[in-house]
Design a protein around this motif. Sequence first.
Motif, PDB file in Angstrom:
ATOM      1  N   MET A  26       0.846  -1.197   0.000  1.00 43.50           N
ATOM      2  CA  MET A  26       0.000   0.000   0.000  1.00 43.50           C
ATOM      3  C   MET A  26       0.884   1.249   0.000  1.00 43.50           C
ATOM      4  N   ASP A  27       0.575   2.164  -0.877  1.00 42.32           N
ATOM      5  CA  ASP A  27       1.334   3.410  -0.943  1.00 42.32           C
ATOM      6  C   ASP A  27       0.494   4.529  -0.347  1.00 42.32           C
ATOM      7  N   ARG A  28       1.021   5.129   0.722  1.00 46.00           N
ATOM      8  CA  ARG A  28       0.281   6.254   1.298  1.00 46.00           C
ATOM      9  C   ARG A  28       0.813   7.526   0.669  1.00 46.00           C
ATOM     10  N   ASN A  29      -0.079   8.291   0.128  1.00 48.56           N
ATOM     11  CA  ASN A  29       0.318   9.533  -0.516  1.00 48.56           C
ATOM     12  C   ASN A  29      -0.879  10.477  -0.538  1.00 48.56           C
ATOM     13  N   THR A  30      -0.732  11.527  -1.307  1.00 49.37           N
ATOM     14  CA  THR A  30      -1.819  12.480  -1.434  1.00 49.37           C
ATOM     15  C   THR A  30      -2.524  12.259  -2.759  1.00 49.37           C
ATOM     16  N   HIS A  31      -3.868  12.353  -2.749  1.00 46.96           N
ATOM     17  CA  HIS A  31      -4.623  12.196  -3.983  1.00 46.96           C
ATOM     18  C   HIS A  31      -4.083  13.178  -5.016  1.00 46.96           C
ATOM     19  N   PRO A  32      -3.828  12.715  -6.248  1.00 42.85           N
ATOM     20  CA  PRO A  32      -3.137  13.557  -7.230  1.00 42.85           C
ATOM     21  C   PRO A  32      -3.862  14.854  -7.569  1.00 42.85           C
ATOM     22  N   ASN A  33      -5.203  14.850  -7.469  1.00 46.51           N
ATOM     23  CA  ASN A  33      -5.936  16.049  -7.890  1.00 46.51           C
ATOM     24  C   ASN A  33      -6.435  16.905  -6.739  1.00 46.51           C
ATOM     25  N   THR A  34      -6.264  16.455  -5.522  1.00 48.30           N
ATOM     26  CA  THR A  34      -6.755  17.206  -4.374  1.00 48.30           C
ATOM     27  C   THR A  34      -5.753  17.033  -3.232  1.00 48.30           C
ATOM     28  N   PRO A  35      -5.848  17.858  -2.197  1.00 47.79           N
ATOM     29  CA  PRO A  35      -4.960  17.666  -1.043  1.00 47.79           C
ATOM     30  C   PRO A  35      -5.434  16.583  -0.089  1.00 47.79           C
TER      31      PRO A  35
ATOM     32  N   CYS B 262     -14.827 -13.599  -7.006  1.00 48.95           N
ATOM     33  CA  CYS B 262     -15.019 -12.617  -5.925  1.00 48.95           C
ATOM     34  C   CYS B 262     -15.591 -11.327  -6.533  1.00 48.95           C
ATOM     35  N   ALA B 263     -14.779 -10.654  -7.344  1.00 47.73           N
ATOM     36  CA  ALA B 263     -15.217  -9.474  -8.112  1.00 47.73           C
ATOM     37  C   ALA B 263     -15.690  -8.301  -7.262  1.00 47.73           C
ATOM     38  N   ALA B 264     -15.216  -8.227  -6.018  1.00 44.24           N
ATOM     39  CA  ALA B 264     -15.509  -7.035  -5.208  1.00 44.24           C
ATOM     40  C   ALA B 264     -14.850  -5.820  -5.859  1.00 44.24           C
ATOM     41  N   MET B 265     -15.322  -4.632  -5.529  1.00 40.55           N
ATOM     42  CA  MET B 265     -14.740  -3.405  -6.074  1.00 40.55           C
ATOM     43  C   MET B 265     -14.417  -2.442  -4.940  1.00 40.55           C
ATOM     44  N   TRP B 266     -13.453  -1.568  -5.188  1.00 45.49           N
ATOM     45  CA  TRP B 266     -13.089  -0.593  -4.164  1.00 45.49           C
ATOM     46  C   TRP B 266     -12.548   0.682  -4.800  1.00 45.49           C
ATOM     47  N   LEU B 267     -12.681   1.752  -4.011  1.00 47.23           N
ATOM     48  CA  LEU B 267     -12.230   3.061  -4.469  1.00 47.23           C
ATOM     49  C   LEU B 267     -10.708   3.100  -4.466  1.00 47.23           C
ATOM     50  N   ASP B 268     -10.157   3.735  -5.477  1.00 48.47           N
ATOM     51  CA  ASP B 268      -8.699   3.801  -5.562  1.00 48.47           C
ATOM     52  C   ASP B 268      -8.280   5.189  -6.056  1.00 48.47           C
ATOM     53  N   PRO B 269      -7.408   5.904  -5.336  1.00 55.64           N
ATOM     54  CA  PRO B 269      -6.861   5.494  -4.040  1.00 55.64           C
ATOM     55  C   PRO B 269      -7.927   5.577  -2.948  1.00 55.64           C
TER      56      PRO B 269
ATOM     57  N   VAL C  78     -11.836   3.306  -9.700  1.00 56.07           N
ATOM     58  CA  VAL C  78     -12.439   2.159  -9.012  1.00 56.07           C
ATOM     59  C   VAL C  78     -11.747   0.902  -9.528  1.00 56.07           C
ATOM     60  N   LYS C  79     -11.333   0.043  -8.586  1.00 58.19           N
ATOM     61  CA  LYS C  79     -10.692  -1.220  -8.952  1.00 58.19           C
ATOM     62  C   LYS C  79     -11.652  -2.385  -8.731  1.00 58.19           C
TER      63      LYS C  79
ATOM     64  N   SER D 209      -4.537   6.341   0.032  1.00 52.18           N
ATOM     65  CA  SER D 209      -3.585   5.240  -0.151  1.00 52.18           C
ATOM     66  C   SER D 209      -4.045   4.344  -1.276  1.00 52.18           C
ATOM     67  N   GLY D 210      -3.121   3.945  -2.129  1.00 57.92           N
ATOM     68  CA  GLY D 210      -3.460   2.976  -3.153  1.00 57.92           C
ATOM     69  C   GLY D 210      -3.599   1.594  -2.541  1.00 57.92           C
TER      70      GLY D 210
END
Length: 374
Positions: A1-10, A54-61, A46-47, A14-15
Amino acid sequence: MDRNTHPNTPISASGISDCEFCGSHGQTVYTDLADRLFTAPGNWNVKRCGNQACAAMWLDPMPAPSELGAFYETYYTHHEADERVDTTRLTTGTEATSAKVKSAYVAQKYGFPLARKSIFSSLMAAFTWLTPLRRARLDHSVMFLPAVPGGRLLDVGCGNGGNIRRLCKLGWKAEGLDFDQAAVDTVKAQGLTATCGSLTDRPFPEASFDAVILSHVIEHVPNQAETVSECFRLLKPGGRLVMLTPNVGSIGHKMMGQNWMALDPPRHLYLHTVPSMTSLLTTVGFNEPRVFSTARETAKILRASMLIADHVSEPLSKRGSWWQRRKSHLLAMAELCFLLAGNQAVGSELVAVAVKPKEATATIPAPASLRSAA
Ligand SMILES: [Zn+2]
């Protein structure tokens, strides 16, 4: 998991590359989705879990939990009480007859007491079993729970208290939990009981409740396993957890793709299928949970999805054109046909009913155990 800042907002985010529920690698399926219902910041991907079973989905980042409050500043208000289907409501004329049939149905199926038995109502209630949409609405009105006279029930994410009020009338000692103080105040103003806080604060002792319900809450929760394992802890042995959530494996989602309203970025963090929900429940200790879907919300979701596809603002408050309304009902019927044909995984709303084993001990699964297992 990469913790960072969303590229378009402050926004701190995390990815998440692997599925929370089965550990398989996820693939990005939707990109640059903005909030289509309100005005939350950011554009989101969305991933989908690469494991087709399984095919669950989640928000990314995935936004950091401390950031989530910003997504609800213009969300539904919980300041006013609402009125939903109420099987206990007594009216006159045809409405009174309909209410009697509803009461007879939930008495037959869930064991709720009837004030007065009527052969006609019982007969009509038996016919309700042949009408799946009506049946789903009535099952929802009692939250798929059998009668437990005097039983204690917790509604997590209780909002304005509509569920609590209805369930108290059915004999439950129902109370609510919500992080929104305004919602809690609204519930209390109706003479009902509610606590302001979060499940992860552990506000109640172990084995406190006969039932715990989460109605369209789990998709908003970042710590899925921790939340469900806390529900497990709060239930008495033999107690039931009921969760309702959008079904990302539905026909409606397949039809509408990235315009499917229930994706609801960035508030819906995790979206389930029957297998992913089953995995979540079994991992925290529930045995053989019943997970299925209904078409109760399908027409409403599809109508809003069509408005999103047409870039109509505030789609939840618009009725749509005559054709959009007809089309949404036709598509809902298609979903219903598949459900009737025996495919319980394709309706727009997932229903999960899980019973805490009677022999369950005080052993509580470690928080976030699914993530570490993956
Ligand atoms: Zn998965």
